[in-house]
Design a protein around this motif. Structure first.
Motif: not given
Length: 74
Positions: A3, A5-6, A32, A51-55, A58
């Motif tokens: 995935t 990263s953002n 994360k 990060t791949k999962t935090l928004n 967060d």
């Protein structure tokens, strides 16, 4: 499949090296957060988080827990 990263970008009130040293342990230790940096020379003290999962929420919460503020830059 990997995935991507953002990259989340925020304006902060983290203005000095002392401020940066206070938040560094928390950001470095967070499992994360892949990479982060703060541009203290920018007027907005821009924080970039990979990060791949935090928004956004967060990250705002993590920074607020350290008694600093950040708002998302678009």
């Amino acid at each position: 499949m990997e995935t991507n990263s953002n990259i989340l970008i925020f304006a902060t009130n983290i203005k000095t090296e002392k401020d940066k040293k206070l938040v560094s342990p928390v950001l470095n230790a967070h499992p994360k957060i892949e990479k982060w940096n703060i541009d203290l020379e920018d007027i907005d003290s821009v924080l970039r988080i990979e990060t791949k999962t935090l928004n956004t929420e967060d990250i705002i919460k993590i920074i607020a827990e350290q008694d600093y503020k950040c708002t998302e830059l678009s």
